[in-house]
Design a protein around this motif. Sequence first.
Motif, PDB file in Angstrom:
ATOM      1  N   ASP A  91     -40.046 -41.386  19.698  1.00 14.75           N
ATOM      2  CA  ASP A  91     -41.056 -40.024  19.340  1.00 14.75           C
ATOM      3  C   ASP A  91     -39.742 -38.842  19.523  1.00 14.75           C
ATOM      4  O   ASP A  91     -39.577 -38.021  18.664  1.00 14.75           O
ATOM      5  CB  ASP A  91     -42.045 -39.847  20.028  1.00 14.75           C
ATOM      6  CG  ASP A  91     -42.966 -41.113  19.511  1.00 14.75           C
ATOM      7  OD1 ASP A  91     -42.273 -41.533  17.804  1.00 14.75           O
ATOM      8  OD2 ASP A  91     -43.841 -40.882  20.179  1.00 14.75           O
ATOM      9  N   PHE A  92     -39.495 -38.761  21.098  1.00 12.98           N
ATOM     10  CA  PHE A  92     -38.161 -37.772  21.075  1.00 12.98           C
ATOM     11  C   PHE A  92     -36.813 -37.510  20.730  1.00 12.98           C
ATOM     12  O   PHE A  92     -36.418 -36.633  20.308  1.00 12.98           O
ATOM     13  CB  PHE A  92     -38.691 -37.851  22.673  1.00 12.98           C
ATOM     14  CG  PHE A  92     -37.188 -36.616  23.140  1.00 12.98           C
ATOM     15  CD1 PHE A  92     -37.423 -35.018  23.642  1.00 12.98           C
ATOM     16  CD2 PHE A  92     -35.731 -37.197  23.968  1.00 12.98           C
ATOM     17  CE1 PHE A  92     -36.635 -34.366  23.719  1.00 12.98           C
ATOM     18  CE2 PHE A  92     -35.212 -35.950  24.195  1.00 12.98           C
ATOM     19  CZ  PHE A  92     -35.958 -34.585  24.173  1.00 12.98           C
ATOM     20  N   LEU A  93     -36.659 -38.263  20.261  1.00 15.12           N
ATOM     21  CA  LEU A  93     -35.008 -38.873  20.046  1.00 15.12           C
ATOM     22  C   LEU A  93     -35.571 -38.277  18.462  1.00 15.12           C
ATOM     23  O   LEU A  93     -34.212 -37.952  17.463  1.00 15.12           O
ATOM     24  CB  LEU A  93     -34.752 -40.819  20.350  1.00 15.12           C
ATOM     25  CG  LEU A  93     -34.121 -40.481  21.725  1.00 15.12           C
ATOM     26  CD1 LEU A  93     -33.593 -41.802  21.705  1.00 15.12           C
ATOM     27  CD2 LEU A  93     -33.061 -39.943  21.790  1.00 15.12           C
ATOM     28  N   ARG A  94     -36.305 -39.017  17.722  1.00 17.78           N
ATOM     29  CA  ARG A  94     -36.245 -38.599  16.132  1.00 17.78           C
ATOM     30  C   ARG A  94     -36.183 -36.985  15.910  1.00 17.78           C
ATOM     31  O   ARG A  94     -36.229 -36.127  14.932  1.00 17.78           O
ATOM     32  CB  ARG A  94     -37.364 -39.344  15.987  1.00 17.78           C
ATOM     33  CG  ARG A  94     -38.371 -39.824  14.063  1.00 17.78           C
ATOM     34  CD  ARG A  94     -39.231 -40.391  13.648  1.00 17.78           C
ATOM     35  NE  ARG A  94     -39.124 -41.993  13.891  1.00 17.78           N
ATOM     36  CZ  ARG A  94     -40.370 -41.946  15.863  1.00 17.78           C
ATOM     37  NH1 ARG A  94     -41.233 -41.224  15.399  1.00 17.78           N
ATOM     38  NH2 ARG A  94     -40.113 -43.010  15.921  1.00 17.78           N
ATOM     39  N   THR A  95     -37.267 -35.896  16.345  1.00 19.87           N
ATOM     40  CA  THR A  95     -37.806 -35.348  16.965  1.00 19.87           C
ATOM     41  C   THR A  95     -35.692 -34.536  17.015  1.00 19.87           C
ATOM     42  O   THR A  95     -35.003 -33.234  16.028  1.00 19.87           O
ATOM     43  CB  THR A  95     -38.101 -33.886  17.906  1.00 19.87           C
ATOM     44  OG1 THR A  95     -37.473 -34.288  19.046  1.00 19.87           O
ATOM     45  CG2 THR A  95     -39.322 -34.717  17.610  1.00 19.87           C
ATOM     46  N   LYS A  96     -34.894 -35.386  17.832  1.00 18.76           N
ATOM     47  CA  LYS A  96     -33.325 -34.575  17.857  1.00 18.76           C
ATOM     48  C   LYS A  96     -32.600 -34.897  16.848  1.00 18.76           C
ATOM     49  O   LYS A  96     -31.770 -33.654  16.107  1.00 18.76           O
ATOM     50  CB  LYS A  96     -32.855 -34.649  19.208  1.00 18.76           C
ATOM     51  CG  LYS A  96     -34.013 -34.320  20.339  1.00 18.76           C
ATOM     52  CD  LYS A  96     -34.378 -33.198  20.494  1.00 18.76           C
ATOM     53  CE  LYS A  96     -34.181 -32.224  21.482  1.00 18.76           C
ATOM     54  NZ  LYS A  96     -33.951 -30.999  21.398  1.00 18.76           N
ATOM     55  N   LEU A  97     -32.643 -36.108  16.396  1.00 20.68           N
ATOM     56  CA  LEU A  97     -31.922 -36.666  15.637  1.00 20.68           C
ATOM     57  C   LEU A  97     -31.558 -36.896  14.309  1.00 20.68           C
ATOM     58  O   LEU A  97     -31.553 -36.774  13.516  1.00 20.68           O
ATOM     59  CB  LEU A  97     -31.438 -38.182  15.957  1.00 20.68           C
ATOM     60  CG  LEU A  97     -30.789 -38.140  17.555  1.00 20.68           C
ATOM     61  CD1 LEU A  97     -30.639 -40.107  17.841  1.00 20.68           C
ATOM     62  CD2 LEU A  97     -30.062 -37.318  17.675  1.00 20.68           C
ATOM     63  N   LEU A  98     -33.364 -36.327  14.125  1.00 20.66           N
ATOM     64  CA  LEU A  98     -34.415 -36.633  12.330  1.00 20.66           C
ATOM     65  C   LEU A  98     -34.985 -35.146  12.323  1.00 20.66           C
ATOM     66  O   LEU A  98     -36.072 -35.115  12.389  1.00 20.66           O
ATOM     67  CB  LEU A  98     -34.899 -37.924  12.019  1.00 20.66           C
ATOM     68  CG  LEU A  98     -33.757 -39.132  12.141  1.00 20.66           C
ATOM     69  CD1 LEU A  98     -34.609 -40.320  11.898  1.00 20.66           C
ATOM     70  CD2 LEU A  98     -32.904 -38.792  10.849  1.00 20.66           C
ATOM     71  N   PRO A  99     -34.658 -34.110  12.132  1.00 15.89           N
ATOM     72  CA  PRO A  99     -35.747 -32.678  12.405  1.00 15.89           C
ATOM     73  C   PRO A  99     -36.402 -32.665  11.067  1.00 15.89           C
ATOM     74  O   PRO A  99     -36.836 -31.547  11.598  1.00 15.89           O
ATOM     75  CB  PRO A  99     -34.523 -32.031  12.574  1.00 15.89           C
ATOM     76  CG  PRO A  99     -33.395 -31.790  12.409  1.00 15.89           C
ATOM     77  CD  PRO A  99     -32.912 -33.582  12.544  1.00 15.89           C
ATOM     78  N   GLY A 100     -35.642 -32.837  10.372  1.00 14.17           N
ATOM     79  CA  GLY A 100     -36.694 -33.196   9.184  1.00 14.17           C
ATOM     80  C   GLY A 100     -36.182 -32.074   8.519  1.00 14.17           C
ATOM     81  O   GLY A 100     -36.800 -31.639   6.701  1.00 14.17           O
ATOM     82  N   ASP A 101     -36.773 -30.240   9.119  1.00 16.77           N
ATOM     83  CA  ASP A 101     -36.001 -29.132   8.457  1.00 16.77           C
ATOM     84  C   ASP A 101     -34.510 -28.817   8.149  1.00 16.77           C
ATOM     85  O   ASP A 101     -34.228 -28.011   8.146  1.00 16.77           O
ATOM     86  CB  ASP A 101     -37.089 -28.596   8.746  1.00 16.77           C
ATOM     87  CG  ASP A 101     -36.485 -28.021  10.512  1.00 16.77           C
ATOM     88  OD1 ASP A 101     -35.588 -29.266  10.779  1.00 16.77           O
ATOM     89  OD2 ASP A 101     -36.683 -27.201  10.988  1.00 16.77           O
ATOM     90  N   ALA A 102     -33.550 -30.330   9.004  1.00 14.87           N
ATOM     91  CA  ALA A 102     -32.072 -29.940   8.478  1.00 14.87           C
ATOM     92  C   ALA A 102     -31.496 -31.515   8.795  1.00 14.87           C
ATOM     93  O   ALA A 102     -32.347 -32.275   8.940  1.00 14.87           O
ATOM     94  CB  ALA A 102     -31.464 -29.554   9.879  1.00 14.87           C
ATOM     95  N   PRO A 103     -30.271 -31.558   8.064  1.00 10.90           N
ATOM     96  CA  PRO A 103     -30.005 -32.504   8.099  1.00 10.90           C
ATOM     97  C   PRO A 103     -29.723 -33.830   9.339  1.00 10.90           C
ATOM     98  O   PRO A 103     -29.626 -33.212  10.254  1.00 10.90           O
ATOM     99  CB  PRO A 103     -28.552 -31.973   7.449  1.00 10.90           C
ATOM    100  CG  PRO A 103     -28.633 -30.721   6.964  1.00 10.90           C
ATOM    101  CD  PRO A 103     -29.393 -30.105   7.671  1.00 10.90           C
ATOM    102  N   PRO A 104     -29.666 -34.821   8.902  1.00 11.84           N
ATOM    103  CA  PRO A 104     -29.977 -35.873  10.172  1.00 11.84           C
ATOM    104  C   PRO A 104     -27.995 -35.485  10.910  1.00 11.84           C
ATOM    105  O   PRO A 104     -27.272 -34.923  10.283  1.00 11.84           O
ATOM    106  CB  PRO A 104     -29.919 -36.976   9.420  1.00 11.84           C
ATOM    107  CG  PRO A 104     -29.392 -37.187   8.119  1.00 11.84           C
ATOM    108  CD  PRO A 104     -29.670 -36.210   7.561  1.00 11.84           C
TER     109      PRO A 104
END
Length: 295
Positions: free
Chosen positions: A12-25
């Motif tokens: 979950d933590f890495l997902r927020t860093k690598l796939l932020p949702g509001d920015a390109p992955p």
Amino acid sequence: MPEMPEVQGLADFLRTKLLPGDAPPARVAEVEVLSFAVLKTAAVPLEALQSGPVTAVERRGKYLIITAGEAHLVMHLAKAGWLRWSEALKPGKLRPGKGRMALRVRFASPEADGDEPGFDLTEAGTKKSLAVYLVRDPGEVPGIARLGPEAFDVGFQAFAALVAGHRGQIKGLLRDQSVIAGIGNAYSDEILHAAHLSPFANASRLHPEEVERLYQAMRAVLESANENAAGRPAAELKDSKRRALRVHARTGELCPVCGDTVREVSFADSSLQYCPACQTGGKLLADRRMSRLLK
């Protein structure tokens, strides 16, 4: 050892860093293998991770999986491995050596303002079991191919059938990844304490009410651990787990349920903890391999 709740917390933590949702992955910029023993497969070149952006960060059992480009980076942290995240890794390559560092992954992120975020995989101790696989399909990893269902995917009837068909001790069943995925030494201790069952109880001889109690304890302990890990940065996950444990790794302390002293059974390379009053009717388990209840 990181178990399902902590590995899920890392995912979950890495997902927020690598796939932020509001920015390109993010994209994998570089992978440095610092301990050649850690890389268990060379079927896919490291460069395959750089052929496209990160598209997924997932967990299966106790495995952490990052999908990027044409490959999956699969990590099993084993007994003493951990992932350390940095918002800005120092430039330059590291020298392979015999220390704790096993692998470094750098990312290129539009949100990083020129810095290179990334993580290190480290492993304490002399016994090196941390494993990394680079594969086209996570099912190519032998450990993943052998995984049983996730704990939360097992209904009570299926769980009862698994218990009834197991001829060994109940703690061994809980830890067997081919039976139920994600539970290790720590949470099996916690589940058995919550269920008021001896770790050496024979699984197939449990009464129906004991099986029901065990099933409910498994779900409750893991749900609580998942809630405890949710939203925490990687750096806090291990300490938050330790603080929440009631009996595991608390030898000599008082049981928070009954006030009896938490006891330990030691084996060649591991140990378990239990409360005699809560779990064994006050009887002590012999502290030796192949322990039996003292009479």
